[in-house]
Enzyme design. Structure first.
Site, PDB file in Angstrom:
ATOM      1  N   THR A 125       0.565  66.449  24.937  1.00 31.03           N
ATOM      2  CA  THR A 125      -0.101  65.874  25.941  1.00 31.03           C
ATOM      3  C   THR A 125       0.649  64.844  26.452  1.00 31.03           C
ATOM      4  OG1 THR A 125      -2.022  64.807  27.001  1.00 31.03           O
ATOM      5  CG2 THR A 125      -1.549  64.686  24.658  1.00 31.03           C
ATOM      6  N   ASP A 126       0.702  64.492  27.823  1.00 30.82           N
ATOM      7  CA  ASP A 126       1.423  63.241  28.550  1.00 30.82           C
ATOM      8  C   ASP A 126       0.509  62.070  28.187  1.00 30.82           C
ATOM      9  OD1 ASP A 126      -1.001  63.832  29.769  1.00 30.82           O
ATOM     10  OD2 ASP A 126      -0.058  63.598  31.814  1.00 30.82           O
ATOM     11  N   GLU A 127      -0.664  62.248  27.580  1.00 26.44           N
ATOM     12  CA  GLU A 127      -1.347  61.107  27.171  1.00 26.44           C
ATOM     13  C   GLU A 127      -0.908  60.152  26.120  1.00 26.44           C
ATOM     14  OE1 GLU A 127      -5.649  61.334  27.220  1.00 26.44           O
ATOM     15  OE2 GLU A 127      -5.786  63.131  28.662  1.00 26.44           O
ATOM     16  N   TYR A 152      -7.686  60.426  20.780  1.00 28.70           N
ATOM     17  CA  TYR A 152      -7.417  61.780  20.969  1.00 28.70           C
ATOM     18  C   TYR A 152      -5.800  61.573  21.317  1.00 28.70           C
ATOM     19  CZ  TYR A 152      -5.580  65.498  23.705  1.00 28.70           C
ATOM     20  OH  TYR A 152      -4.705  66.486  24.232  1.00 28.70           O
ATOM     21  N   LYS A 156      -2.683  62.907  18.972  1.00 35.93           N
ATOM     22  CA  LYS A 156      -1.338  63.732  19.283  1.00 35.93           C
ATOM     23  C   LYS A 156      -0.107  63.288  19.368  1.00 35.93           C
ATOM     24  CE  LYS A 156      -2.030  67.287  21.250  1.00 35.93           C
ATOM     25  NZ  LYS A 156      -1.872  68.732  20.801  1.00 35.93           N
TER      26      LYS A 156
HETATM   27  P1  NAD Z   1      -9.441  73.542  23.859  1.00 32.60           P
HETATM   28  O1  NAD Z   1     -10.095  72.401  23.257  1.00 32.60           O
HETATM   29  O2  NAD Z   1      -9.947  74.476  25.118  1.00 32.60           O
HETATM   30  O3  NAD Z   1      -8.893  74.463  22.695  1.00 32.60           O
HETATM   31  C1  NAD Z   1      -8.497  74.341  21.555  1.00 32.60           C
HETATM   32  C2  NAD Z   1      -8.661  75.585  20.334  1.00 32.60           C
HETATM   33  O4  NAD Z   1      -8.517  75.201  19.171  1.00 32.60           O
HETATM   34  C3  NAD Z   1     -10.165  76.288  20.321  1.00 32.60           C
HETATM   35  O5  NAD Z   1      -9.989  77.640  20.494  1.00 32.60           O
HETATM   36  C4  NAD Z   1     -10.656  75.655  19.003  1.00 32.60           C
HETATM   37  O6  NAD Z   1     -11.395  76.632  18.154  1.00 32.60           O
HETATM   38  C5  NAD Z   1      -9.409  75.582  18.429  1.00 32.60           C
HETATM   39  N1  NAD Z   1      -9.438  74.609  17.105  1.00 32.60           N
HETATM   40  C6  NAD Z   1      -9.751  73.433  17.161  1.00 32.60           C
HETATM   41  N2  NAD Z   1      -9.678  72.820  15.678  1.00 32.60           N
HETATM   42  C7  NAD Z   1      -9.101  74.024  14.896  1.00 32.60           C
HETATM   43  C8  NAD Z   1      -8.494  74.141  13.710  1.00 32.60           C
HETATM   44  N3  NAD Z   1      -8.639  73.131  12.832  1.00 32.60           N
HETATM   45  N4  NAD Z   1      -8.034  75.174  13.234  1.00 32.60           N
HETATM   46  C9  NAD Z   1      -7.792  76.113  14.024  1.00 32.60           C
HETATM   47  N5  NAD Z   1      -8.333  76.138  15.425  1.00 32.60           N
HETATM   48  C10 NAD Z   1      -8.848  75.129  15.866  1.00 32.60           C
HETATM   49  O7  NAD Z   1      -7.989  73.076  24.274  1.00 32.60           O
HETATM   50  P2  NAD Z   1      -7.049  73.255  25.390  1.00 32.60           P
HETATM   51  O8  NAD Z   1      -7.293  72.456  26.625  1.00 32.60           O
HETATM   52  O9  NAD Z   1      -7.086  74.839  25.722  1.00 32.60           O
HETATM   53  O10 NAD Z   1      -5.549  72.654  24.850  1.00 32.60           O
HETATM   54  C11 NAD Z   1      -4.705  73.224  23.926  1.00 32.60           C
HETATM   55  C12 NAD Z   1      -3.587  72.247  23.678  1.00 32.60           C
HETATM   56  O11 NAD Z   1      -2.973  71.598  24.504  1.00 32.60           O
HETATM   57  C13 NAD Z   1      -4.253  71.290  22.797  1.00 32.60           C
HETATM   58  O12 NAD Z   1      -3.100  70.819  21.722  1.00 32.60           O
HETATM   59  C14 NAD Z   1      -4.065  70.082  23.760  1.00 32.60           C
HETATM   60  O13 NAD Z   1      -3.820  68.750  22.816  1.00 32.60           O
HETATM   61  C15 NAD Z   1      -2.985  70.453  24.478  1.00 32.60           C
HETATM   62  N6  NAD Z   1      -3.022  69.878  25.819  1.00 32.60           N
HETATM   63  C16 NAD Z   1      -4.052  70.286  26.780  1.00 32.60           C
HETATM   64  C17 NAD Z   1      -4.099  69.880  28.142  1.00 32.60           C
HETATM   65  C18 NAD Z   1      -5.250  70.237  28.738  1.00 32.60           C
HETATM   66  O14 NAD Z   1      -5.610  69.729  29.895  1.00 32.60           O
HETATM   67  N7  NAD Z   1      -6.379  70.684  28.431  1.00 32.60           N
HETATM   68  C19 NAD Z   1      -3.070  69.102  28.503  1.00 32.60           C
HETATM   69  C20 NAD Z   1      -2.055  68.955  27.889  1.00 32.60           C
HETATM   70  C21 NAD Z   1      -1.935  69.311  26.647  1.00 32.60           C
HETATM   71  O1  TDX Z   2     -17.345  64.041  34.148  1.00 30.77           O
HETATM   72  C1  TDX Z   2     -16.021  63.193  34.295  1.00 30.77           C
HETATM   73  N1  TDX Z   2     -15.998  62.435  35.286  1.00 30.77           N
HETATM   74  C2  TDX Z   2     -14.853  61.733  35.467  1.00 30.77           C
HETATM   75  O2  TDX Z   2     -14.575  60.978  36.282  1.00 30.77           O
HETATM   76  C3  TDX Z   2     -15.026  63.443  33.235  1.00 30.77           C
HETATM   77  C4  TDX Z   2     -15.372  64.716  32.096  1.00 30.77           C
HETATM   78  C5  TDX Z   2     -13.850  62.961  33.605  1.00 30.77           C
HETATM   79  N2  TDX Z   2     -13.803  62.148  34.173  1.00 30.77           N
HETATM   80  C6  TDX Z   2     -12.254  61.427  34.695  1.00 30.77           C
HETATM   81  C7  TDX Z   2     -11.789  61.063  33.530  1.00 30.77           C
HETATM   82  C8  TDX Z   2     -10.249  61.130  33.793  1.00 30.77           C
HETATM   83  O3  TDX Z   2      -9.669  60.225  34.575  1.00 30.77           O
HETATM   84  O4  TDX Z   2     -11.545  62.393  35.053  1.00 30.77           O
HETATM   85  C9  TDX Z   2     -10.110  62.421  34.548  1.00 30.77           C
HETATM   86  C10 TDX Z   2     -10.046  63.789  33.796  1.00 30.77           C
HETATM   87  O5  TDX Z   2     -10.693  63.710  32.725  1.00 30.77           O
HETATM   88  P1  TDX Z   2     -10.759  64.940  31.615  1.00 30.77           P
HETATM   89  O6  TDX Z   2     -10.945  66.185  32.100  1.00 30.77           O
HETATM   90  O7  TDX Z   2     -11.411  64.665  30.414  1.00 30.77           O
HETATM   91  O8  TDX Z   2      -9.021  64.859  31.001  1.00 30.77           O
HETATM   92  P2  TDX Z   2      -8.099  63.682  30.555  1.00 30.77           P
HETATM   93  O9  TDX Z   2      -8.993  62.713  29.737  1.00 30.77           O
HETATM   94  O10 TDX Z   2      -7.190  63.371  31.530  1.00 30.77           O
HETATM   95  O11 TDX Z   2      -7.371  64.418  29.319  1.00 30.77           O
HETATM   96  C11 TDX Z   2      -7.149  65.904  29.751  1.00 30.77           C
HETATM   97  O12 TDX Z   2      -5.547  66.090  30.242  1.00 30.77           O
HETATM   98  C12 TDX Z   2      -4.667  65.738  28.976  1.00 30.77           C
HETATM   99  C13 TDX Z   2      -7.297  67.083  28.677  1.00 30.77           C
HETATM  100  O13 TDX Z   2      -8.531  66.922  28.288  1.00 30.77           O
HETATM  101  C14 TDX Z   2      -6.407  66.524  27.504  1.00 30.77           C
HETATM  102  O14 TDX Z   2      -6.761  67.755  26.397  1.00 30.77           O
HETATM  103  C15 TDX Z   2      -4.967  66.656  27.885  1.00 30.77           C
HETATM  104  O15 TDX Z   2      -4.317  66.319  26.736  1.00 30.77           O
END
Ligand code: NAD
Ligand code: TDX
Length: 336
Positions: A125-127, A152, A156
């Site tokens: 992630t960019d975080e 988190y 990562k």
């Molecule tokens: P998500 O939370 O929707 O899914 C995570 C999946 O991992 C689930 O299916 C869960 O059951 C599985 N999991 C969790 N713990 C596990 C374990 N110990 N063993 C096996 N499986 C396990 O997450 P997502 O949003 O699809 O994100 C996927 C990846 O991308 C993550 O690594 C996250 O850090 C990264 N990422 C997400 C975002 C975003 O915006 N969602 C952005 C950048 C990077």
């Molecule tokens: O109810 C809400 N209201 C609100 O204002 C929630 C859930 C979030 N927020 C804000 C927090 C952040 O500024 O919105 C923005 C986005 O929040 P999230 O959806 O929780 O995402 P973020 O914390 O930016 O992280 C996401 O992007 C990077 C994913 O959850 C991560 O897994 C990924 O790495």
């Protein structure tokens, strides 16, 4: 390719599995997932009968099982999506983030080494880069210093360092993508966009943290899938930052776009308590991926936001069972 996809029952992992099986009829995919609250096999209904697809329930922390699966299925490539992914949950309870994101990644790296995996791709992630100031032109790039600020992002960041350490120390062929906020189908309604959309469908307001002037870089999930695909196809194994087509749009502006789609006014925004340590701004320079991989995002935010809203309206069967649990989280954080 015989790919082990960890976390393939989550939001991005399941979109990636569908993308790969549709694009490459000869690839075999094993989805290894623990099925935590975030894992949902309903995401994979379209592929579950595909003979190139297998699901195995398991934890990435479980070294014995990981090794068995790699051996049994003759795995050649690993793409690691498995993670605890929600910042707000990491603030309430960091331990599981260390277990899965840090220890789990190390277990996978060890197994990859042992079985001579040809390519280990780590989804990050960019975080990990922390927070940029609001009034600046600055963007994250591949040389940006790590500065994680939530449990988190710290977990990562630790996993990214381990991945690079296994490359430097043991010569494991690895790559990493650090990616922006994804949006699209099958995103758990705990996250901002999917929470806001499902709240509006339910006639509830959009919960806005703090002053709402928090900037994210938004990427449609299919563009993330195509980026990882491009990295897997490329010989060079390195790190790429992957971002979308938005240009410094803040959460209030995102909410306004949603309200326009729903034909509602700004009284449908409810300001709630801010997130502790809330990162102010993310912005991504994805020019390295464009130059070296020929990749660029294709889905513009406004059009695909409308389509994403339509998907949640058409697929209430998918998110309805998850919504109650995700809102329980916000009862605990006081952000309802
Ligand atoms: P998500 O939370 O929707 O899914 C995570 C999946 O991992 C689930 O299916 C869960 O059951 C599985 N999991 C969790 N713990 C596990 C374990 N110990 N063993 C096996 N499986 C396990 O997450 P997502 O949003 O699809 O994100 C996927 C990846 O991308 C993550 O690594 C996250 O850090 C990264 N990422 C997400 C975002 C975003 O915006 N969602 C952005 C950048 C990077
Ligand atoms: O109810 C809400 N209201 C609100 O204002 C929630 C859930 C979030 N927020 C804000 C927090 C952040 O500024 O919105 C923005 C986005 O929040 P999230 O959806 O929780 O995402 P973020 O914390 O930016 O992280 C996401 O992007 C990077 C994913 O959850 C991560 O897994 C990924 O790495």
């Amino acid at each position: 390719m015989n790919i082990l996809i960890t976390g393939g029952a989550g939001f991005i992992g399941s979109n990636f599995i569908s993308y790969i099986l549709n694009k490459y009829p000869k690839y075999k995919v094993v989805n290894y997932d623990k099925l935590t609250y975030a894992g949902n096999l309903d995401n994979l209904r379209d592929v579950e009968l595909n003979s190139n697809y297998r699901f195995v329930k398991g934890d990435i922390v479980d070294s014995k099982r990981v090794n068995e699966v790699i051996k049994t299925f003759g795995i050649t490539h690993i793409v690691n999506f498995a993670a605890e992914s929600h910042v707000d949950r990491s603030i309430l309870g960091p331990q599981v983030f260390i277990d899965t994101n840090v220890v789990g990644t190390q277990v996978l790296l060890d197994a990859a080494l042992k079985h001579g995996i040809k390519h280990f791709h780590h989804v990050s992630t960019d975080e990990v880069f922390g927070s940029l100031p609001l009034d600046s032109e600055e963007k994250f790039n591949e040389d940006t210093r790590y500065d994680p600020r939530s449990p988190y992002s710290a977990s990562k960041a630790a996993s990214d360092h381990l991945v690079r350490a296994y490359s430097e120390t043991y010569g494991l062929p690895v790559s990493i993508t650090n990616t922006a906020n994804n949006f699209g189908p099958y995103q758990n309604p705990e996250k901002f966009l999917s929470r806001a959309i499902t709240n509006l469908i339910d006639g509830k307001k959009i919960p806005m943290y703090g002053d709402g002037k928090y900037v994210r870089d938004w990427l449609y999930v299919e563009d993330h899938c195509s980026a990882i695909d491009a990295v897997l196809q490329n010989k060079k194994k390195t790190t790429y930052l992957i971002g979308g087509l938005t240009n410094d749009i803040n959460n209030l502006e995102v909410a306004q776009k949603l309200l326009e789609i729903f034909g509602k006014d700004e009284s449908w925004i409810k300001f709630v308590k801010d997130r502790p340590g809330h990162d102010r701004r993310y912005a991504i320079d994805w020019s390295k991926a464009k130059k070296e991989l020929g990749w660029k995002p294709k889905h513009n935010f406004d059009t695909w936001l409308v389509r994403t809203v339509k998907w949640y309206k058409d697929n209430e069967w998918w998110w309805r069972p998850l919504k109650e649990e995700s809102e329980k989280l916000y009862e605990k954080t006081g952000q309802k």
